[in-house]
Scaffold this motif. Structure first.
Motif, short mmCIF file in Angstrom:
data_model
loop_
_atom_site.label_atom_id
_atom_site.label_comp_id
_atom_site.label_asym_id
_atom_site.label_seq_id
_atom_site.Cartn_x
_atom_site.Cartn_y
_atom_site.Cartn_z
N PRO A 259 -70.48 62.02 88.68
CA PRO A 259 -70.61 63.56 88.95
C PRO A 259 -71.81 64.14 88.29
CG PRO A 259 -69.11 62.90 87.31
CD PRO A 259 -69.23 61.62 87.70
N PHE A 260 -72.21 63.44 87.35
CA PHE A 260 -73.52 63.92 86.68
C PHE A 260 -74.87 64.04 87.40
CE2 PHE A 260 -71.10 60.88 84.08
CZ PHE A 260 -70.27 61.97 82.95
N PRO A 261 -75.40 65.31 87.39
CA PRO A 261 -76.36 65.49 88.39
C PRO A 261 -77.69 64.69 87.64
CG PRO A 261 -76.32 67.26 86.89
CD PRO A 261 -75.13 66.37 86.66
N ILE A 262 -78.90 64.42 88.56
CA ILE A 262 -79.86 63.75 88.39
C ILE A 262 -81.03 64.54 88.80
CG2 ILE A 262 -81.27 61.56 88.38
CD1 ILE A 262 -78.98 60.10 88.91
N TYR A 263 -82.00 64.82 87.88
CA TYR A 263 -83.26 65.97 88.22
C TYR A 263 -84.74 65.18 88.15
CZ TYR A 263 -79.64 69.53 88.05
OH TYR A 263 -78.80 70.40 88.21
N PHE A 264 -85.36 65.22 89.26
CA PHE A 264 -86.79 64.38 89.12
C PHE A 264 -87.70 65.87 89.01
CE2 PHE A 264 -90.45 62.32 91.70
CZ PHE A 264 -90.98 62.18 90.41
N LEU A 265 -88.34 65.85 88.06
CA LEU A 265 -89.14 67.13 87.83
C LEU A 265 -90.51 67.06 87.31
CD1 LEU A 265 -89.49 70.31 87.14
CD2 LEU A 265 -88.51 69.82 84.67
N THR A 266 -91.29 67.10 88.45
CA THR A 266 -92.94 67.23 88.22
C THR A 266 -93.38 68.46 89.08
OG1 THR A 266 -93.75 65.67 90.21
CG2 THR A 266 -92.88 64.61 87.95
N TYR A 267 -94.80 68.70 89.14
CA TYR A 267 -95.36 69.82 89.72
C TYR A 267 -95.40 69.05 91.33
CZ TYR A 267 -96.42 72.57 85.82
OH TYR A 267 -96.42 73.47 84.95
N VAL A 268 -95.33 68.07 91.60
CA VAL A 268 -95.43 67.45 92.80
C VAL A 268 -94.41 66.47 93.28
CG1 VAL A 268 -98.08 67.42 92.83
CG2 VAL A 268 -96.86 65.71 92.05
N ALA A 269 -93.32 66.64 92.82
CA ALA A 269 -92.02 65.97 92.82
C ALA A 269 -91.55 65.82 94.62
CB ALA A 269 -90.97 66.58 92.25
N SER A 270 -91.68 66.93 95.21
CA SER A 270 -91.25 66.97 96.57
C SER A 270 -92.41 65.99 97.57
CB SER A 270 -91.01 68.21 97.29
OG SER A 270 -90.21 68.92 96.65
N SER A 271 -93.45 66.31 97.03
CA SER A 271 -94.66 65.81 97.82
C SER A 271 -94.48 64.37 97.62
CB SER A 271 -95.95 66.22 97.47
OG SER A 271 -96.17 67.77 97.80
N THR A 272 -94.42 63.84 96.35
CA THR A 272 -94.38 62.14 95.95
C THR A 272 -93.30 61.57 96.90
OG1 THR A 272 -94.97 63.01 93.75
CG2 THR A 272 -93.97 60.81 94.14
N ILE A 273 -92.12 62.11 97.05
CA ILE A 273 -91.05 61.59 97.76
C ILE A 273 -91.37 61.45 99.12
CG2 ILE A 273 -88.76 61.38 98.10
CD1 ILE A 273 -89.40 60.61 95.23
N ASP A 274 -91.86 62.70 99.52
CA ASP A 274 -91.90 62.66 101.13
C ASP A 274 -93.27 61.74 101.47
OD1 ASP A 274 -90.62 64.74 101.70
OD2 ASP A 274 -91.97 66.43 101.32
N TYR A 275 -94.22 61.62 100.56
CA TYR A 275 -95.29 60.45 100.95
C TYR A 275 -94.52 58.90 100.85
CZ TYR A 275 -99.17 63.24 101.17
OH TYR A 275 -100.22 64.34 101.39
N VAL A 276 -93.70 58.95 99.82
CA VAL A 276 -93.26 57.43 99.65
C VAL A 276 -92.21 56.89 100.70
CG1 VAL A 276 -91.57 56.29 98.25
CG2 VAL A 276 -93.40 57.51 97.15
N LYS A 277 -91.53 58.09 101.28
CA LYS A 277 -90.62 57.93 102.39
C LYS A 277 -91.47 57.00 103.63
CE LYS A 277 -88.00 61.63 101.64
NZ LYS A 277 -87.48 63.09 102.29
#
Length: 739
Positions: A259-277
């Motif tokens: 149940p514990f939340p996981i957070y990925f926090l950088t200034y470009v976190a969303s863009s990073t994962i979008d590219y990696v996909k």
């Protein structure tokens, strides 16, 4: 002599500093990697500054700061203007890494070594290559072929192969032979017997446990802290090893429904994962196969929430949580601020997954024993208010007025100069007073008006004609009208990227929306800093998830590659010397470990000749496919063509017979799987492969024999002459090529 090769380390020898090396091949200068550390100390780049203008091409191996962090600065300040080559993931993720570095520092200091525009400009010259693509250089580099191969350390990470006249120069640093959740390991068979191998000694003294054991210890440690009501901080890089950690956590959370939340926090976190996909073809075979069968993209993260602002974390629900935040060094970024907040609580855990850079806060905390308290600098950018804002605005207004005045004076001077040069030659409104009497009685209308305006005085030479500015249209015309240049109407890629940068969040955006708003915030601001002493009461643990081959594996891989000459870089003095002595005994007799800015000549001792195969000879040769190449055995006479080039001709006399040769490299694990697929009961026992009841296959000989490599081993098949023996022998022969 063979191809001329010289190697000059510019940074990263006998220490763990960033990587940067000048490799000259027949006078063509490659800069391989252009790294910087998290201190961004310009003094580290002094050796690079002395040779930057002579560089002909730049090769980037990994998308992190240690391998490409100095590229924007070198392009802006050091005169580095050479074309850059990398894989697509290294280009994209490297760009995001540098954005994150800049934004992290701009929030806590007046960072001015480079800007976002400098980053864009530096990466604008990058040519992206696909895996194993052969790129032929032109011009000065004619005859040189470069190709990137999988390194297994970071997504898109590269082992560079540089080929000239049939000789290979291999640059293989930070490679990993192990398959991981999102990456394949290095393919050793692509780099056997190179003329020169440049590799690192970073892990020459470290051995690692098995991957599954590491993964289990990693998740168990995190779960134990969370169940004790503590928070877990993982200081990570922007877009490198953090991808493997995200996969491990995502998999564990899915299996156990935690149940514990996981957070990925950088200034470009969303863009990073979008590219990696979109980089599935660069990932492990398991991920690609999973996508083909289920259409599930492993980086559509269901358990990890992406954040680009610390306020989002502050507003998250109370309770135990896992946060992966940049930077790994704790020198700047969100991880620095979170550490200061969480360090005072004994229930919390800071889990380091890589050895931090020397002189950083993270390296200090990784000491044994760790410090009980640390001094940190807390900095924050705040808007100007009150008298400070008024003073700032007055200063800006003064500067604008001075610039406007200066610009107007320059413009006026340019106008005077240009008109002064043209006024006496072609302007019909200017009268030459010396020839006034010789003018015809009927003057042009414009001339008459000019007479009235200047009656009674002589105009100065710099006078401006009293007419509206006129510019002659010199455009070309054809039967259809004015000729246009289509290029004037094409939207350049960089212009599109500038616009897309403001969108964020989708595949076309470079920076997340919150980061873009941060960049566009033009309010006057200042940085305020304060010194704090932080008591370290939280748990500090280091687990090796760097994704590099350990000492035992590195030595085995080097023996398999069996280079003719070996150059060691990037590692502590102790590790470098240890690996050098091992390689002198077990790998090859020519091992070099150059000092900073020391140029070593590693030109091959082989003599290479360019020969032409005659058409008569080629028509009688039967080639056999071997991997990416074709091989054949032939006998010939040597002659010369009309232009004095060596030529191979059919033998004038019958050639003596030769013994059959089996060409190939058998991997016992692959052969075991092959036999099992063909219905043979097979198992490993005592270092040999037991096939059925009677047949045994084993490798004999010393694989680490000096200069021998894999070719020094023999494969022995033992057993009685029975049906199984001949069948297994036939299977064995099928894995080789008979010449």
């Amino acid at each position: 002599m063979g191809t001329s090769v010289q190697v000059t380390p510019l940074c990263g020898v006998y220490n763990e500093n960033p990587l940067s090396y000048l490799v000259s091949i027949d006078g063509f200068n490659f800069l391989i990697d252009c790294g910087w550390n998290d201190h961004f100390d310009p003094s580290l780049l002094q050796p690079l500054s002395r040779v930057a203008s002579t560089v002909d091409a730049v090769l980037l191996s990994h998308p992190d700061t240690l391998h490409l962090g100095a590229l924007p600065y070198a392009a802006k300040h050091l005169g580095l203007a050479a074309p850059v080559f990398s894989t697509e993931p290294v280009y994209r993720l490297g760009l995001l890494t540098m954005y994150d570095q800049y934004l992290s520092r701009k929030q806590v200091s007046e960072f001015d070594l480079f800007t976002l525009d400098d980053i864009d400009s530096a990466f604008q010259n990058v040519t992206r290559l696909t895996n194993a693509q052969h790129h032929h250089l032109t011009g000065k580099g004619e005859g040189i072929v470069i190709s990137p191969h999988v390194a297994g350390h970071l997504l898109g990470g590269t082992v560079w192969k540089i080929t000239k006249d049939g000789e290979d120069v291999i640059y293989a640093v930070d490679f990993n032979h192990r398959k991981e959740k999102h990456l394949n390991g290095i393919n050793q068979s692509s780099f056997v017997r190179p003329a020169v191998l440049i590799t690192d000694a970073y892990n020459a003294l470290n051995n690692q446990p098995y991957r599954r054991q590491k993964d289990r210890e990693f998740t168990e440690t995190i779960k134990k802290t969370l169940r004790s009501q503590g928070n877990v901080l993982l200081p990570v890089d922007t877009a490198g090893r953090v991808l493997e950690l995200l996969q491990i956590l995502e998999s564990c959370w899915n299996e156990e429904s935690l149940p514990f939340p996981i957070y990925f926090l950088t200034y470009v976190a969303s863009s990073t994962i979008d590219y990696v996909k979109s980089f599935l073809e660069w990932m492990s075979d398991a991920m690609a196969k999973s996508f083909e069968t289920t259409r599930d993209n492993a980086f559509i993260l269901k358990r990890v929430k992406l954040l680009v602002n610390k306020s989002e974390l502050d507003n998250a629900p109370e309770g135990p949580k896992v946060v992966l935040a940049s930077m790994a060094s704790l020198e700047a970024g969100f991880s620095h601020d979170i550490f200061v907040e969480w360090a005072t609580d004994a229930k919390n855990l800071v889990l380091f997954t890589e050895r931090a850079q020397f002189g950083t806060l993270a390296r200090m905390l990784q000491a044994d024993p760790p410090p009980k308290a640390v001094k940190v600098t807390m900095s924050k950018r705040i808007p100007l208010v009150g008298e400070e804002l008024i003073a700032y605005e007055e200063e800006q207004n003064r500067i604008k007025k001075e610039e406007a005045l200066k610009a107007s004076l320059i413009k006026e001077e340019e106008l005077k100069t240009s008109h002064g040069a043209d006024v006496s030659m072609s302007d019909p409104l200017v009268i030459d007073t010396s020839n006034a009497k010789s003018l015809p009685d009927v003057a042009p209308r414009g001339g008459g008006c000019r007479d009235i305006l200047i009656d009674g005085f002589t105009p100065p030479s710099t006078s401006v004609a009293p007419m509206f500015p006129f510019y002659e249209n010199n455009s070309e015309w054809d039967d259809f009208g004015e000729v246009i240049n289509p290029d004037d109407y094409v939207i350049k890629d960089e212009d599109m990227n500038q616009g897309a940068m403001l969108v964020g969040g989708d595949m076309d955006g470079k920076i997340d929306e919150a980061s873009a708003s941060l960049i566009l915030d033009s309010r006057p601001s200042k940085v305020v800093s304060s010194e704090l002493t932080v008591p370290v009461k939280c748990s500090l643990i280091y687990m090796d998830f760097e994704g590099r081959s350990d000492a035992r594996s590195v030595k085995s891989i080097l023996s398999h590659m069996a280079p003719l000459k070996l150059v060691l870089v990037h590692g502590t003095a102790e590790a470098t010397e240890h690996l050098k002595q091992h390689c002198l005994k077990h790998v090859c007799p020519h091992v070099y470990a150059p000092q900073l800015e020391e140029t070593i000549d590693v030109t091959s001792d082989l003599c290479a000749y360019k020969v032409q195969l005659s058409e008569k000879l080629m028509s009688n040769i039967i080639f056999k496919k071997l991997g990416e190449n074709e091989i054949a055995w032939f006998d010939s006479d040597v002659g010369k063509t009309e232009d004095e080039m060596l030529s191979l001709l059919p033998c004038s006399t019958p050639a003596p017979p030769h013994k059959p040769i089996l060409v190939g490299d058998l991997k016992m694990a692959d052969f075991k799987q092959f036999l099992a697929d063909n219905g043979v009961q097979v198992e490993f026992a005592g270092g040999a492969l037991r096939c059925g009841e009677y047949v045994t296959i084993r490798k004999v000989g010393d694989a680490s024999h000096k200069g021998g490599g894999a070719g020094s081993q023999q494969i022995v098949i033992e057993g009685p002459a029975c049906e199984d023996y001949y069948k297994i022998r036939e299977y064995l022969y099928s894995h080789f090529y008979l010449l």
